[in-house]
Write an enzyme that holds these catalytic residues in place. Structure first.
Site, PDB file in Angstrom:
ATOM      1  N   ASN A  18     101.196  18.721  52.745  1.00  0.00           N
ATOM      2  CA  ASN A  18     100.247  18.754  53.874  1.00  0.00           C
ATOM      3  C   ASN A  18     100.260  17.429  54.631  1.00  0.00           C
ATOM      4  O   ASN A  18     100.194  17.413  55.860  1.00  0.00           O
ATOM      5  CB  ASN A  18      98.839  19.084  53.373  1.00  0.00           C
ATOM      6  CG  ASN A  18      98.655  20.570  53.152  1.00  0.00           C
ATOM      7  OD1 ASN A  18      98.533  21.327  54.096  1.00  0.00           O
ATOM      8  ND2 ASN A  18      98.692  20.986  51.889  1.00  0.00           N
ATOM      9  N   ILE A  96      87.127  14.420  41.827  1.00  0.00           N
ATOM     10  CA  ILE A  96      85.786  14.778  42.283  1.00  0.00           C
ATOM     11  C   ILE A  96      85.176  13.524  42.904  1.00  0.00           C
ATOM     12  O   ILE A  96      85.285  12.434  42.335  1.00  0.00           O
ATOM     13  CB  ILE A  96      84.915  15.213  41.075  1.00  0.00           C
ATOM     14  CG1 ILE A  96      85.591  16.353  40.326  1.00  0.00           C
ATOM     15  CG2 ILE A  96      83.492  15.513  41.510  1.00  0.00           C
ATOM     16  CD1 ILE A  96      85.121  17.729  40.642  1.00  0.00           C
ATOM     17  N   ASN A 111      88.795  18.690  54.065  1.00  0.00           N
ATOM     18  CA  ASN A 111      89.624  19.094  52.926  1.00  0.00           C
ATOM     19  C   ASN A 111      90.296  20.415  53.258  1.00  0.00           C
ATOM     20  O   ASN A 111      89.785  21.200  54.055  1.00  0.00           O
ATOM     21  CB  ASN A 111      88.729  19.269  51.680  1.00  0.00           C
ATOM     22  CG  ASN A 111      89.528  19.628  50.446  1.00  0.00           C
ATOM     23  OD1 ASN A 111      90.597  19.057  50.184  1.00  0.00           O
ATOM     24  ND2 ASN A 111      89.032  20.572  49.671  1.00  0.00           N
ATOM     25  N   HIS A 113      91.691  23.871  51.313  1.00  0.00           N
ATOM     26  CA  HIS A 113      91.527  24.565  50.032  1.00  0.00           C
ATOM     27  C   HIS A 113      92.322  25.870  50.065  1.00  0.00           C
ATOM     28  O   HIS A 113      92.261  26.604  51.054  1.00  0.00           O
ATOM     29  CB  HIS A 113      90.041  24.849  49.786  1.00  0.00           C
ATOM     30  CG  HIS A 113      89.790  25.517  48.475  1.00  0.00           C
ATOM     31  ND1 HIS A 113      89.852  24.832  47.282  1.00  0.00           N
ATOM     32  CD2 HIS A 113      89.528  26.811  48.174  1.00  0.00           C
ATOM     33  CE1 HIS A 113      89.618  25.691  46.289  1.00  0.00           C
ATOM     34  NE2 HIS A 113      89.423  26.886  46.799  1.00  0.00           N
ATOM     35  N   SER A 140      91.669  27.551  53.743  1.00  0.00           N
ATOM     36  CA  SER A 140      90.534  27.148  54.583  1.00  0.00           C
ATOM     37  C   SER A 140      90.529  25.632  54.739  1.00  0.00           C
ATOM     38  O   SER A 140      90.840  24.915  53.785  1.00  0.00           O
ATOM     39  CB  SER A 140      89.195  27.519  53.921  1.00  0.00           C
ATOM     40  OG  SER A 140      89.164  28.861  53.505  1.00  0.00           O
ATOM     41  N   ASP A 149      84.002  22.336  47.302  1.00  0.00           N
ATOM     42  CA  ASP A 149      84.602  23.384  48.153  1.00  0.00           C
ATOM     43  C   ASP A 149      83.546  24.188  48.900  1.00  0.00           C
ATOM     44  O   ASP A 149      83.779  25.348  49.270  1.00  0.00           O
ATOM     45  CB  ASP A 149      85.487  24.329  47.316  1.00  0.00           C
ATOM     46  CG  ASP A 149      86.615  23.582  46.612  1.00  0.00           C
ATOM     47  OD1 ASP A 149      87.126  22.608  47.184  1.00  0.00           O
ATOM     48  OD2 ASP A 149      86.972  23.975  45.479  1.00  0.00           O
TER      49      ASP A 149
HETATM   50  C1  GRF Z   1      97.329  22.307  48.587  1.00  0.00           C
HETATM   51  O1  GRF Z   1      97.658  23.561  48.077  1.00  0.00           O
HETATM   52  C2  GRF Z   1      95.891  22.262  49.008  1.00  0.00           C
HETATM   53  O2  GRF Z   1      95.388  23.497  49.370  1.00  0.00           O
HETATM   54  C3  GRF Z   1      95.190  21.757  47.777  1.00  0.00           C
HETATM   55  O3  GRF Z   1      96.100  20.870  47.172  1.00  0.00           O
HETATM   56  C4  GRF Z   1      97.419  21.227  47.518  1.00  0.00           C
HETATM   57  C5  GRF Z   1      98.117  19.993  48.003  1.00  0.00           C
HETATM   58  O4  GRF Z   1      99.489  20.187  48.190  1.00  0.00           O
HETATM   59  N1  GRF Z   1      93.940  21.141  48.132  1.00  0.00           N
HETATM   60  P1  GRF Z   1     100.363  19.043  48.877  1.00  0.00           P
HETATM   61  O5  GRF Z   1     100.211  17.792  48.023  1.00  0.00           O
HETATM   62  O6  GRF Z   1      99.880  18.867  50.259  1.00  0.00           O
HETATM   63  O7  GRF Z   1     101.769  19.569  48.814  1.00  0.00           O
END
Ligand code: GRF
Length: 224
Positions: A18, A96, A111, A113, A140, A149
């Site tokens: 991400n 957390i 964030n 999720h 989301s 969350d």
């Molecule tokens: C993602 O699946 C996100 O939804 C969750 O943690 C994961 C992170 O993946 N919160 P990356 O490190 O961005 O590949």
């Protein structure tokens, strides 16, 4: 790099796909702003490499070196605030957070999720969606509050669950959607089009529904 641009700090614990999607959004000019720093609570993770490859300053704070959650979070606040960010982005950050941390960044902490919240808060979301016999699953983006969350939802993208799906197959399809949804949310916030108001998130001046904007039909997030 223009230091006057609006700034993001991205927090990671792992692979950072991400983060990569957000870096790409910044480098293409779609997200108006810069990533001032990437902070990880783990050393030697792929996400740190990604940041370094793109010339983004990195910060590693090993949570195990602190004797309490409070002192670790305070160290993060100190490190993050040096960059004076407009937005703090949790991108696979697996800790957390204390109420103090969350309150400190109220309205500018987001964030991603891997579920269609409010369904499947917490871990193992893909397997749980399969076990529940869901037809639709997804991801989301939400503002972070102290409820895990549970903060106000900005937007979602969904995928259909297929016969013979496994948690791994589903996770891979949902991640593709994350890589569209998360940079889009960053873009809208950095553009000033999206913000958290007293009654919830507003996009272009309109209060969003409780499950946020459904961005599922969007093909090119850069053009939204
Ligand atoms: C993602 O699946 C996100 O939804 C969750 O943690 C994961 C992170 O993946 N919160 P990356 O490190 O961005 O590949």
């Amino acid at each position: 790099m223009n230091q006057n641009q609006r700034a993001m700090v991205v927090l990671i614990s792992g692979s950072g796909t991400n983060l990569q999607a957000i870096i790409n959004g910044v480098e293409s000019g779609a997200i108006p702003g810069r990533i001032a720093a990437v902070l990880s609570n783990k050393t030697n993770v792929k996400g740190l490499e990604r940041a370094e490859e793109h010339g983004i300053p990195t910060i590693v704070l090993d949570h195990k070196a602190y004797d309490s959650r409070e002192s670790f979070d305070q160290a993060m606040i100190d490190a993050i605030d040096e960059h004076n960010p407009n937005l703090v982005v949790l991108a696979g950050f697996m800790r957390i957070l204390t109420e103090e941390f969350v309150n400190h960044y109220a309205g500018k902490l987001i964030n991603i999720h891997p579920s269609l919240l409010p369904k499947f808060k917490g871990l193992n979301t893909h397997q749980r969606a399969l076990d529940e016999g869901e037809a639709i699953h997804g991801c989301s983006v939400h503002y972070v509050t102290f409820e895990l969350d549970g903060g106000p939802i900005i937007g979602q993208r969904s995928v259909a669950i297929e016969t013979n799906d496994t948690a791994d197959l589903l996770a891979a399809r949902v991640q593709k959607e994350e890589h569209i949804l998360y940079p889009l949310a960053c873009k809208l916030i950095m553009e000033g089009r999206l913000s958290l108001e007293k009654d919830g998130p507003h996009l272009d001046g309109n209060l969003l529904p409780a499950t946020g904007q459904d961005f599922s039909q969007l093909e090119q997030w850069e053009e939204f």
